[in-house]
Design a protein around this motif. Structure first.
Motif, mmCIF file in Angstrom:
data_model
loop_
_atom_site.group_PDB
_atom_site.id
_atom_site.type_symbol
_atom_site.label_atom_id
_atom_site.label_comp_id
_atom_site.label_asym_id
_atom_site.label_seq_id
_atom_site.Cartn_x
_atom_site.Cartn_y
_atom_site.Cartn_z
ATOM 1 N N PHE A 59 -13.737 14.688 24.906
ATOM 2 C CA PHE A 59 -12.972 14.421 26.115
ATOM 3 C C PHE A 59 -11.948 15.512 26.367
ATOM 4 O O PHE A 59 -11.876 16.100 27.434
ATOM 5 C CB PHE A 59 -12.321 13.051 25.949
ATOM 6 C CG PHE A 59 -11.199 12.759 26.885
ATOM 7 C CD1 PHE A 59 -11.431 12.594 28.242
ATOM 8 C CD2 PHE A 59 -9.905 12.632 26.411
ATOM 9 C CE1 PHE A 59 -10.392 12.311 29.102
ATOM 10 C CE2 PHE A 59 -8.866 12.349 27.275
ATOM 11 C CZ PHE A 59 -9.107 12.183 28.622
ATOM 12 N N ALA B 62 -8.432 17.879 24.245
ATOM 13 C CA ALA B 62 -7.680 18.089 23.018
ATOM 14 C C ALA B 62 -6.624 17.011 22.868
ATOM 15 O O ALA B 62 -6.020 16.583 23.834
ATOM 16 C CB ALA B 62 -7.017 19.460 23.050
ATOM 17 N N GLY B 63 -6.460 16.556 21.654
ATOM 18 C CA GLY B 63 -5.396 15.604 21.379
ATOM 19 C C GLY B 63 -4.068 16.315 21.304
ATOM 20 O O GLY B 63 -4.021 17.525 21.096
ATOM 21 N N GLU B 64 -3.002 15.571 21.500
ATOM 22 C CA GLU B 64 -1.702 16.227 21.389
ATOM 23 C C GLU B 64 -0.666 15.253 20.844
ATOM 24 O O GLU B 64 -0.734 14.056 21.077
ATOM 25 C CB GLU B 64 -1.248 16.779 22.747
ATOM 26 C CG GLU B 64 -1.203 15.725 23.826
ATOM 27 C CD GLU B 64 -0.957 16.284 25.223
ATOM 28 O OE1 GLU B 64 -0.956 17.501 25.374
ATOM 29 O OE2 GLU B 64 -0.767 15.485 26.132
ATOM 30 N N TYR B 65 0.282 15.798 20.094
ATOM 31 C CA TYR B 65 1.401 15.002 19.614
ATOM 32 C C TYR B 65 2.401 14.859 20.740
ATOM 33 O O TYR B 65 2.314 15.544 21.758
ATOM 34 C CB TYR B 65 2.068 15.689 18.416
ATOM 35 C CG TYR B 65 1.179 15.775 17.207
ATOM 36 C CD1 TYR B 65 1.126 14.712 16.311
ATOM 37 C CD2 TYR B 65 0.383 16.890 16.970
ATOM 38 C CE1 TYR B 65 0.307 14.769 15.192
ATOM 39 C CE2 TYR B 65 -0.440 16.955 15.860
ATOM 40 C CZ TYR B 65 -0.480 15.898 14.970
ATOM 41 O OH TYR B 65 -1.292 15.948 13.879
ATOM 42 N N GLN B 66 3.382 14.013 20.530
ATOM 43 C CA GLN B 66 4.510 13.979 21.454
ATOM 44 C C GLN B 66 5.124 15.386 21.454
ATOM 45 O O GLN B 66 5.190 16.033 20.405
ATOM 46 C CB GLN B 66 5.546 12.963 20.957
ATOM 47 C CG GLN B 66 5.100 11.523 21.097
ATOM 48 C CD GLN B 66 5.525 10.924 22.423
ATOM 49 O OE1 GLN B 66 6.667 10.587 22.617
ATOM 50 N NE2 GLN B 66 4.593 10.802 23.332
ATOM 51 N N VAL C 122 -5.079 12.575 16.524
ATOM 52 C CA VAL C 122 -4.948 13.809 17.301
ATOM 53 C C VAL C 122 -6.197 14.673 17.083
ATOM 54 O O VAL C 122 -6.738 15.254 18.016
ATOM 55 C CB VAL C 122 -3.657 14.571 16.935
ATOM 56 C CG1 VAL C 122 -3.695 15.988 17.478
ATOM 57 C CG2 VAL C 122 -2.445 13.839 17.512
ATOM 58 N N TYR D 211 -7.074 12.269 20.616
ATOM 59 C CA TYR D 211 -6.130 11.311 21.193
ATOM 60 C C TYR D 211 -4.750 11.949 21.339
ATOM 61 O O TYR D 211 -4.382 12.807 20.536
ATOM 62 C CB TYR D 211 -6.018 10.055 20.311
ATOM 63 C CG TYR D 211 -7.220 9.161 20.449
ATOM 64 C CD1 TYR D 211 -7.134 7.971 21.154
ATOM 65 C CD2 TYR D 211 -8.441 9.521 19.893
ATOM 66 C CE1 TYR D 211 -8.246 7.157 21.296
ATOM 67 C CE2 TYR D 211 -9.552 8.716 20.039
ATOM 68 C CZ TYR D 211 -9.452 7.533 20.743
ATOM 69 O OH TYR D 211 -10.551 6.732 20.891
ATOM 70 N N SER D 212 -4.021 11.525 22.356
ATOM 71 C CA SER D 212 -2.647 11.982 22.510
ATOM 72 C C SER D 212 -1.713 10.879 22.052
ATOM 73 O O SER D 212 -2.007 9.705 22.201
ATOM 74 C CB SER D 212 -2.365 12.325 23.965
ATOM 75 O OG SER D 212 -3.158 13.440 24.309
ATOM 76 N N ILE D 213 -0.578 11.309 21.498
ATOM 77 C CA ILE D 213 0.385 10.328 21.018
ATOM 78 C C ILE D 213 1.336 9.982 22.156
ATOM 79 O O ILE D 213 1.847 10.880 22.833
ATOM 80 C CB ILE D 213 1.187 10.876 19.816
ATOM 81 C CG1 ILE D 213 0.244 11.486 18.766
ATOM 82 C CG2 ILE D 213 2.054 9.786 19.205
ATOM 83 C CD1 ILE D 213 -0.761 10.546 18.182
ATOM 84 N N GLU D 214 1.558 8.712 22.354
ATOM 85 C CA GLU D 214 2.430 8.249 23.436
ATOM 86 C C GLU D 214 3.480 7.310 22.857
ATOM 87 O O GLU D 214 3.259 6.666 21.837
ATOM 88 C CB GLU D 214 1.607 7.448 24.468
ATOM 89 C CG GLU D 214 0.956 8.312 25.527
ATOM 90 C CD GLU D 214 1.921 8.688 26.639
ATOM 91 O OE1 GLU D 214 3.089 8.260 26.600
ATOM 92 O OE2 GLU D 214 1.504 9.435 27.546
ATOM 93 N N ARG E 157 -7.092 8.755 26.524
ATOM 94 C CA ARG E 157 -7.216 8.419 25.101
ATOM 95 C C ARG E 157 -5.845 8.585 24.459
ATOM 96 O O ARG E 157 -5.350 9.708 24.365
ATOM 97 C CB ARG E 157 -8.199 9.341 24.403
ATOM 98 C CG ARG E 157 -9.623 8.878 24.624
ATOM 99 C CD ARG E 157 -10.627 9.843 24.126
ATOM 100 N NE ARG E 157 -11.789 9.710 24.999
ATOM 101 C CZ ARG E 157 -12.956 10.269 24.759
ATOM 102 N NH1 ARG E 157 -13.128 11.015 23.699
ATOM 103 N NH2 ARG E 157 -13.965 10.092 25.591
#
Lengths: 690, 365
Positions: A368, A370-374, B141, B145-148, B206
């Protein structure tokens, strides 16, 4: 919920061992938490979710078993007697809260103890035997899921029932012998004069059957779910009856339940069935669920491919009927015992759970992005890691604190709106005694932690916490302010791992150093510290911290008053800063500086100054002269005491001189160094000590 | 014997007398203390100066060589030399012996107890909840997934209505939820972030939302009125429960090992339909229920650990976020971090999480 294996076998054919059955029930959503042997029987302890009121009986569980194993229910109709609609015996005045009410009179009953089989059955499911009539009503509830109540007919004024809202001022002594005040939000079962039962919750003490009872009026009814819940909550009284009613019983099951109980009472208490009245003002209307393609819906949500025949078999077993209304849609009709089915997704769940969630495969969604941190997480991670490396343990404290902390701490700047009547955020009521305030500061939590650890003889402590604090917003109807802060506390001595002998006592500069290390870990510009009186800190050992001219927090030694309140007998140093504001600051850009080519010349100088001259004053005074060759002003030491006047102290600094073009000569340095000393003397009255 | 020779003999005699105390040194040296050896060394140095130094009789005796008759000079010279050699050899030998002995003795004396603790700054420890949260965030991550996170004090809309928990629903009763005096709710689940994040980011989405939640539970061994949840949400086209199962399985396998198995059980939550509890095979006993021939502790002998709730996002929740449930579907899951810590470390009292007792904090890394 206790369910008997033998009892189930009366209602449906079971070829499974208790263990196997437990596994099956768990797999369709009736979580079996335990199986206990009870004589020749096994009892399942089943956790029934709040949407499945229909499963709070052996009949309900049997239906599920029938759906799983494709067996037939063995359930008698008990339709021995058809009721009449006798408004003289029963009248419903508030039909919105009582959709159906049946009453049956049974004459010439002899109240005595129950036969052994009945006692055993009830004991198996955890019920104590009372007398034959009470046991039978209990028994039928466990079997068919319908709570019922038996009145002593002779104790009902005019021998009749009125179902109505209670009137304010009316009271009733319930079966648990508690005198309860009723009000018009509550539905009462009344006789001609007064309430005789709290509808769906508990019967009245005075109208209850006793050993002298000969004529029984058996109430089997359906009440509004929300109203029963509300009444039960108001009284803080949850009974088996209220538990069933608020989850919803089967309104179409009342006659069967009444007949079943009557049959048993006639058989076991020697009564004869009399008048039977059924008042049913609000007829049951089933939910109708439209679906274009239930098979597709099942696949779309669960990934399961289920044959349409199997879907229809499952629905039939669960009592869900269907009709094809138009070529495009099917209308499914839900049974009277299922209050939880309203939309297509509910039907999908029915199919999926009977087919088995274990049949659902495991897949990962396709890629989907890239994931990301806060965005702040990597800096917060550095912050945490640095403090941990410096020996700090991370604390996490409750967000709610005691109101006695109010006004004890100076809060971080511009967070609390000072002119509000109620600056803080408070809870309606609390669970932990006194803790009704949402914390406006992390310090109270950290100081509690210090107290806890001192009580355990841990005297050398370094703790930090990152967490949100709360304050009321300026406009009353706006959500409260939330802000993430960072705080740390230290007390006692610097110690080494595995060594008992402490190195030295912590002081202000340990707290400051830790904070500076934390700021540096977040790659922030240098923090500024200005002396400032802070109400929770000791005068003269406190400072305001700012970043780029903006105040962000305070640091210092906890004052004596608060220390005494916490019974701290050693200095405690605290700092609290607005982490959110710190993290808004841009990270320093790092640019490579060419390494020095020519050697530097270093001069240490001790300056005798008045106590109110700070190191920062010295630093600034020198820096203002903008001597190009003076590259670094370092702090070496400070001395006060013998040889130095009381109002003075000696600050030793190290100056580094260097040129990027050539090797400096001693004489050049002497000239600049002399000029610097002169400026210090002129501006700060600083005399060179040696 | 000539007078001169006699003189030399006397020098030799007087040396031998003075040196008598050192003669047996090479045999007895091993029994000396370091201090004795050092005092011998000093004495020997004095003796050396006295008997071989510039002003010694021996040095003076060289002048005698000139005094003897020329024809005897050669023999006499050799004699003096032989005596000189004899004396210096004796001294040097003793010197060497002492020097070696002292050097050895000093090394011996400076022998370290290598079992004493190293000089190690005292290190701190992250809170157990931070450690676990970071591990889980890292896994998600890496899975895209993104952290919220979002507010901890919420309106009823975000805490309930948008999550398909209408007025009158038991979960809404105030004995479960804390309210502020202004009527706001302390969020009772991190599912509030589902709504806020979908409003912000839209779909597809996500996210993982770790955060603090509040419920009106009196503190006891297994309850605290505040705890932490991690919520996961994935909404896209063609998302099914198989994706839920696969995703939950994947992260649990990354956390607990490849052998970990996943089980979904039908359940009920207002904000998902269908709903499921998710369990995983016990990390300790591998799902057998028995560990070291005793009933396994974390799973209480069942082989399964019940971790959290999950399901397909309820169409009403999607609609509340302006997402068309006919086009999009999604899964959500949530679980309590404290409960997971309890299971992973066989903790018996959840209240320890918020007491900040360093004896507790220092056990985890």
């Amino acid at each position: 919920m206790n369910i008997s294996y033998n009892w189930l076998k009366d209602l449906v054919k079971i070829d499974l061992s208790p263990q196997e059955l437990a596994t099956k029930l768990t797999s369709v959503g009736l979580a079996v938490e335990g199986i206990h042997e009870a004589g020749d029987d096994f009892v399942f302890d089943i956790d029934i979710t709040s949407n499945r009121g229909d499963c709070l009986s052996h009949l309900g569980v049997s239906r599920e078993i029938a759906a799983i194993t494709n067996a037939q229910l063995r359930i008698a109709d008990y339709d021995s007697q058809k009721p009449a609609n006798d408004r003289n015996l029963v009248s419903i005045q508030d039909a919105d809260l009582c959709n159906r009410f049946t009453a049956r009179v049974i004459h010439n009953v002899k109240i005595t103890h129950s036969p052994e089989w009945l006692v055993k059955r009830l004991e198996a499911v955890g019920e104590r035997s009372i007398n034959n009539v009470a046991d039978i009503t209990n028994y039928v509830m466990h079997e068919l899921g319908q709570p019922m109540h038996s009145f002593d007919l002779n104790k009902l004024s005019e021998n009749r029932i009125v179902v109505r809202r209670a009137r304010t001022g009316e009271t009733i002594k319930t079966l648990d012998e508690v005198e309860r005040k009723l009000d018009e939000t509550m539905l009462a079962i009344c006789d001609a004069k007064k309430p005789v039962a709290v509808a769906g919750v508990m019967g009245g003490f005075d109208s209850a059957i006793s050993d002298e009872t000969t004529h029984v009026l058996l109430e089997v009814a359906y009440f509004d779910r929300a109203n029963i819940r509300q009444t039960s909550r108001n009284f803080k009284l949850s009974t088996e009856a209220s538990h069933h009613f608020e989850r919803g019983v089967d309104i179409e099951n009342l006659i069967r339940a009444s007949n079943r109980a009557t049959e048993l009472i006639c058989e076991l208490a020697g009564g004869t069935a009399g008048e039977f009245v059924d008042v049913y003002p609000t007829k049951f209307t089933p939910n109708e669920i439209e679906s274009e393609d239930i098979q597709f819906a099942v696949k779309r949500l669960t990934g399961l491919e289920v044959e349409s025949n199997e879907i229809l078999r499952i629905f039939a077993a669960l009592g869900i009927t269907f009709a094809i209304r138009t070529p495009k849609t099917t209308t499914f009709t839900t049974p009277s015992w299922r209050h939880d089915l309203a939309i297509e997704e509910d039907l999908v769940e029915e199919v999926a759970r009977i087919v088995g969630y274990d049949k659902i495969g495991e897949e990962l969604p396709s890629a989907f992005g890239a994931g990301e941190y806060q965005p702040t997480e990597s800096r917060k991670k550095s912050l945490r890691r640095t403090l941990v490396n410096l020996g700090f343990n991370e604390a996490i404290s409750y967000s709610f604190i005691d109101t006695r902390h109010d006004e004890r701490f100076d809060l971080i700047p511009s967070f609390v709106v000072e002119n509000l009547d109620e600056k803080y955020v408070s809870l309606e009521d609390s669970i932990i005694e006194g803790a009704t305030r949402m914390r406006p500061s992390l310090l109270s939590g950290l100081l509690d932690a210090v107290r806890t650890n001192l009580n355990h003889q841990r005297r050398d402590l370094k703790l930090f916490e990152i967490g949100k604090v709360f304050s009321a917003s300026e406009k009353e109807n706006d959500l409260p302010n939330e802000r993430e802060l960072f705080a740390l506390v230290l007390t006692g001595n610097e110690t080494l791992q595995n060594k008992a002998m402490p190195l030295r006592e912590f002081d202000f500069y340990d707290a400051k150093g830790a904070l500076e290390a934390a700021a540096s870990a977040m790659n922030l510009p240098a923090l500024d510290f200005h002396p400032k009186d802070v109400s929770h800190l000791r005068r003269g050992q406190s400072a305001e911290i700012s970043l780029g001219g903006k105040a962000v927090g305070t640091i210092g030694r906890l004052n004596d008053e608060i220390s005494a309140a916490y019974k701290f007998r050693q200095p405690v140093f605290v700092t609290e800063v607005d982490l959110e504001t710190l993290l808004e600051a841009k990270e320093k850009t790092i640019l490579y500086q060419p390494l020095p080519v020519y050697p530097s010349i270093v001069r240490d100088v001790s300056l005798l100054v008045k106590r109110d001259v700070s190191f920062a004053d010295v630093q600034r005074t020198i820096a203002e002269q903008k001597f190009e060759l003076c590259r670094k002003i370092e702090f070496v030491d400070v001395y006060e005491g013998a040889g130095v006047a009381d109002d003075q102290r000696s600050i030793t600094i190290r100056l580094e001189y260097r040129s990027d073009e050539r090797t400096l000569l001693e004489e050049e340095v002497e000239t600049i160094h002399g000029q610097i000393l002169k400026v210090l003397e002129t501006n700060l009255n600083a005399k060179q000590r040696f | 014997m000539s007078e001169e020779k006699k003189q030399i003999e006397q020098i030799r005699q007087s040396f031998q007398t003075a040196f008598a105390g050192f003669v047996h040194l090479h045999k007895e040296i091993k029994d000396l203390t370091l201090a004795d050896a050092e005092s011998y060394q000093r004495e020997l140095a004095e003796l050396k100066t006295k008997h071989t130094g510039k002003k010694s009789e021996l040095a003076n005796s060289k002048k005698l060589i000139g005094r003897v008759a020329p024809e005897e000079r050669g023999a006499f010279g050799s004699f003096v030399q032989s005596i000189e050699r004899e004396i210096t050899t004796a001294i040097e030998e003793a010197e060497t012996n002492l020097k070696n002995f002292i050097a050895d003795a000093k090394i011996e004396r400076e022998r370290l107890d290598v079992t004493l603790p190293g000089t190690q700054p005292r290190e701190g420890h992250l809170h157990l909840l931070t450690i676990l949260r970071q591990k889980i965030e890292d896994i998600f991550v890496s899975m895209g997934y993104s952290i919220e996170d979002d507010r901890e004090i919420e309106t009823d809309y975000y805490n309930f209505d948008a999550l398909n928990i209408p007025e009158g629903h038991p979960a809404r009763e105030s004995q479960d939820t804390f309210y502020t005096t202004n009527g706001f709710a302390l969020r009772s689940q991190t599912s509030t972030v589902q709504i806020r994040a979908m409003e912000r980011r839209g779909v597809p989405i996500r996210i993982i939302a770790p955060g603090r939640v509040f419920r009106r539970d009196t503190p006891d061994l297994t309850h605290t009125p505040m705890f932490h949840q991690i919520e996961g949400l994935c909404v896209d086209k063609n998302i099914t429960m198989a994706h839920l199962k696969g995703t939950v399985g994947e992260w649990l396998r990354r956390l607990f090992g490849k052998e970990t198995r996943i089980r979904l059980r039908p359940s009920y939550f207002p904000f998902t339909e269908p709903s499921a509890e998710f369990d995983f095979s016990c990390f300790k006993c591998g799902g057998t229920g028995t560990f070291e021939s005793e009933r396994c502790r974390p799973c209480k002998g069942s082989g399964w650990i019940e971790l959290g709730g999950s399901g397909m996002v309820h169409p009403n929740v999607l609609r509340a976020c302006n997402v068309d449930p006919q086009v999009y579907s999604g899964f959500a899951f949530g679980f309590g971090l404290e409960r997971m810590c309890l299971l992973m470390y066989s903790l018996d009292d959840i209240r320890l999480m918020f007491e900040n007792d360093v004896r507790f904090l220092e056990q985890f890394r």
